[in-house]
Design a protein around this motif. Sequence first.
Motif, PDB file in Angstrom:
ATOM      1  N   VAL A   1     -29.263 -37.694  19.460  1.00  0.00           N
ATOM      2  CA  VAL A   1     -29.600 -36.421  20.110  1.00  0.00           C
ATOM      3  C   VAL A   1     -31.104 -36.162  20.081  1.00  0.00           C
ATOM      4  O   VAL A   1     -31.747 -36.285  19.037  1.00  0.00           O
ATOM      5  N   GLU A   2     -31.637 -35.814  21.253  1.00  0.00           N
ATOM      6  CA  GLU A   2     -33.026 -35.364  21.312  1.00  0.00           C
ATOM      7  C   GLU A   2     -33.024 -33.940  21.850  1.00  0.00           C
ATOM      8  O   GLU A   2     -32.409 -33.665  22.883  1.00  0.00           O
ATOM      9  N   VAL A   3     -33.703 -33.044  21.127  1.00  0.00           N
ATOM     10  CA  VAL A   3     -33.763 -31.644  21.558  1.00  0.00           C
ATOM     11  C   VAL A   3     -35.206 -31.343  21.948  1.00  0.00           C
ATOM     12  O   VAL A   3     -36.137 -31.665  21.192  1.00  0.00           O
ATOM     13  N   PHE A   4     -35.394 -30.710  23.120  1.00  0.00           N
ATOM     14  CA  PHE A   4     -36.744 -30.326  23.547  1.00  0.00           C
ATOM     15  C   PHE A   4     -36.824 -28.804  23.617  1.00  0.00           C
ATOM     16  O   PHE A   4     -36.049 -28.169  24.326  1.00  0.00           O
ATOM     17  N   GLU A   5     -37.754 -28.242  22.870  1.00  0.00           N
ATOM     18  CA  GLU A   5     -37.880 -26.786  22.768  1.00  0.00           C
ATOM     19  C   GLU A   5     -39.297 -26.379  23.148  1.00  0.00           C
ATOM     20  O   GLU A   5     -40.256 -26.941  22.629  1.00  0.00           O
ATOM     21  N   ARG A   6     -39.404 -25.401  24.022  1.00  0.00           N
ATOM     22  CA  ARG A   6     -40.756 -25.045  24.494  1.00  0.00           C
ATOM     23  C   ARG A   6     -41.564 -24.291  23.442  1.00  0.00           C
ATOM     24  O   ARG A   6     -42.783 -24.326  23.441  1.00  0.00           O
ATOM     25  N   ARG A   7     -40.868 -23.607  22.520  1.00  0.00           N
ATOM     26  CA  ARG A   7     -41.613 -22.831  21.513  1.00  0.00           C
ATOM     27  C   ARG A   7     -42.059 -23.728  20.353  1.00  0.00           C
ATOM     28  O   ARG A   7     -41.599 -24.858  20.207  1.00  0.00           O
TER      29      ARG A   7
ATOM     30  N   LYS B   1     -33.353 -35.504  16.778  1.00  0.00           N
ATOM     31  CA  LYS B   1     -34.810 -35.354  16.712  1.00  0.00           C
ATOM     32  C   LYS B   1     -35.165 -34.144  17.563  1.00  0.00           C
ATOM     33  O   LYS B   1     -34.749 -34.049  18.714  1.00  0.00           O
ATOM     34  N   ILE B   2     -35.892 -33.181  16.977  1.00  0.00           N
ATOM     35  CA  ILE B   2     -36.309 -32.011  17.764  1.00  0.00           C
ATOM     36  C   ILE B   2     -37.795 -32.125  18.100  1.00  0.00           C
ATOM     37  O   ILE B   2     -38.615 -32.392  17.223  1.00  0.00           O
ATOM     38  N   TYR B   3     -38.116 -31.936  19.370  1.00  0.00           N
ATOM     39  CA  TYR B   3     -39.512 -31.927  19.813  1.00  0.00           C
ATOM     40  C   TYR B   3     -39.878 -30.493  20.183  1.00  0.00           C
ATOM     41  O   TYR B   3     -39.372 -29.969  21.182  1.00  0.00           O
ATOM     42  N   PHE B   4     -40.716 -29.862  19.367  1.00  0.00           N
ATOM     43  CA  PHE B   4     -41.149 -28.498  19.693  1.00  0.00           C
ATOM     44  C   PHE B   4     -42.312 -28.562  20.678  1.00  0.00           C
ATOM     45  O   PHE B   4     -42.910 -29.626  20.888  1.00  0.00           O
ATOM     46  N   ASN B   5     -42.623 -27.427  21.265  1.00  0.00           N
ATOM     47  CA  ASN B   5     -43.716 -27.339  22.262  1.00  0.00           C
ATOM     48  C   ASN B   5     -43.505 -28.310  23.419  1.00  0.00           C
ATOM     49  O   ASN B   5     -44.455 -28.916  23.919  1.00  0.00           O
TER      50      ASN B   5
ATOM     51  N   THR C   1     -37.719 -34.033  33.585  1.00  0.00           N
ATOM     52  CA  THR C   1     -39.148 -34.200  33.321  1.00  0.00           C
ATOM     53  C   THR C   1     -39.586 -33.114  32.353  1.00  0.00           C
ATOM     54  O   THR C   1     -39.222 -31.946  32.506  1.00  0.00           O
ATOM     55  N   LEU C   2     -40.336 -33.536  31.351  1.00  0.00           N
ATOM     56  CA  LEU C   2     -40.779 -32.588  30.318  1.00  0.00           C
ATOM     57  C   LEU C   2     -42.288 -32.668  30.183  1.00  0.00           C
ATOM     58  O   LEU C   2     -42.891 -33.678  30.545  1.00  0.00           O
ATOM     59  N   ILE C   3     -42.846 -31.605  29.653  1.00  0.00           N
ATOM     60  CA  ILE C   3     -44.286 -31.634  29.419  1.00  0.00           C
ATOM     61  C   ILE C   3     -44.553 -31.251  27.964  1.00  0.00           C
ATOM     62  O   ILE C   3     -43.953 -30.290  27.451  1.00  0.00           O
ATOM     63  N   ASN C   4     -45.377 -32.055  27.326  1.00  0.00           N
ATOM     64  CA  ASN C   4     -45.771 -31.747  25.953  1.00  0.00           C
ATOM     65  C   ASN C   4     -46.876 -30.690  26.038  1.00  0.00           C
ATOM     66  O   ASN C   4     -47.968 -30.960  26.530  1.00  0.00           O
TER      67      ASN C   4
END
Length: 447
Positions: free
Chosen positions: A33-39, A129-133, A147-150
């Motif tokens: 699991v990969e989680v993408f969070e904008r905050r 794995k959580i990716y913040f921002n 599509t995601l943006i860091n």
Amino acid sequence: KMSDNNRKKVVIIGSGLVGSVCACFMAKRGYDVEVFERRDDIRAAVEVKGRSINLALSHRGRKALNSIGIEDDVLESAIPMKGRLLHSAKGELKRVVYDPTFNQCIFSVGRNYLNKKLIQATTNFPNVKIYFNHLLTRSNFEEGSVTLINLKTCEEFKRNADLIIGADGAYSKLRLAMQQTPQFQYSQQYIEHGYLELSIRPQMGHKMEPNNLHIWPRGKFMMIALPNQDSSWTVTIFMPFEKFENLSTPKKVLKFFQDTFPDSVDLIGENDIVDTFLKNRPSELVSIKCSPYHIGGKFLIIGDAAHAMVPFYGQGMNAGFEDCSLLDDLLEKNRNDIAKTIQEYSKVRVKNAHAICDLAMYNYVEMRDLVNRIGFQWRKSIDHLLFRSFPNKWIPLYNSVSFSTMEYNQCVCNRKWQDRVIYKIVMTIGIIIGTIVIIFFKSFIYK
Ligand code: FAD
């Protein structure tokens, strides 16, 4: 459950309440699991401004938390609320217990506390794995990618996965992309009432009875208060925007509070009341329905992204957690066939989510107005009497929604059936009494 080389990959957008719970469920299934969070990571933040500072957790939410092994932990810091405590305009109190038969209760939990706890729970699984921002910007349904943006480096990249889940809240970017596909149904309704949050500061012990949800029902609007662990209270006033706008000076605000919620003025504090009203704008409340919840064989939306609702049944988060339980159950049933599962998920979930959106809307009228009416109180007593006598047959609406996993749609059907039964009983009693009266008068006249 799955060997390393055929492990499924899941991407989840949003590590809010629902996204974090979903990540735990998917990881427990053995998916990567990969989680993408904008905050930013809220665990590191000193204070995060949420929409409401505490939430009511009930049976459906608890069940999901139990499945991922953190129910007890969460409940330890929650405050049980056994019923509604109604405050009249004269400051008199009236208690309406949720479940006098089995003493079931709902729980007040801090929103930020819970979100932190849920994000922390994902660390129990090495395959999350959580990716913040990280912000979701585009979804490509043909390609099966997002599509995601860091946000820290401004680097843009694509991700593919076997299952892509949008748990990105009421203003979901993934749902927005779904709205552009053919046959996707969507409707939203902003109600004409907004809400403003106040608080009763922590005291040496609670100054109001803590094990209740306090309500000041005033017909066309209301104020509620939920207890916090530190003996503070989150107070929320729900009212037409027009009425908020009229309260434009300190004098008007204070007079309104003294006339309408007199017993709350000292608790909240005059300065805090005036400050909150004059420095903040009330927030909107939106109800969103859409269908289906999936696109193709790998895109799915859950939680508020799929069914944001007005908060009056305290079910938004609970329903979102139940989404995760259902997804997990269906994956189990369909042996991890994702395409088949998400199709079935939409089929089962749409009608139930629409039902709870409607019930949440109805409950505003119940909380702010009906609770004061004799007919409503009479009906509640009958319901509880029958519930006590036939606990498996006669489950009152509130109990079926808050203390069971009966499908929401079924809760509504069940209530309609109960209405018909009560109507028939009342009619039959009426006919019997009428017949007796007629017989009595006839025999009196012919004597
Ligand atoms: P959110 O909590 O909104 O989380 C979405 C996450 O996605 C956020 O972290 C956000 O930063 C992230 N995100 C958004 N867009 C992107 C993007 N493009 N890319 C990456 N990340 C993104 N429910 C209850 O059950 N009980 C209650 O008592 C209750 N009270 C409430 C009171 C109020 C006043 C309100 C407004 C709601 C209440 N609710 C309650 C409802 C509850 O707050 C929501 O149902 C719940 O927060 C939904 O969780 P979610 O994870 O789906 O969405």
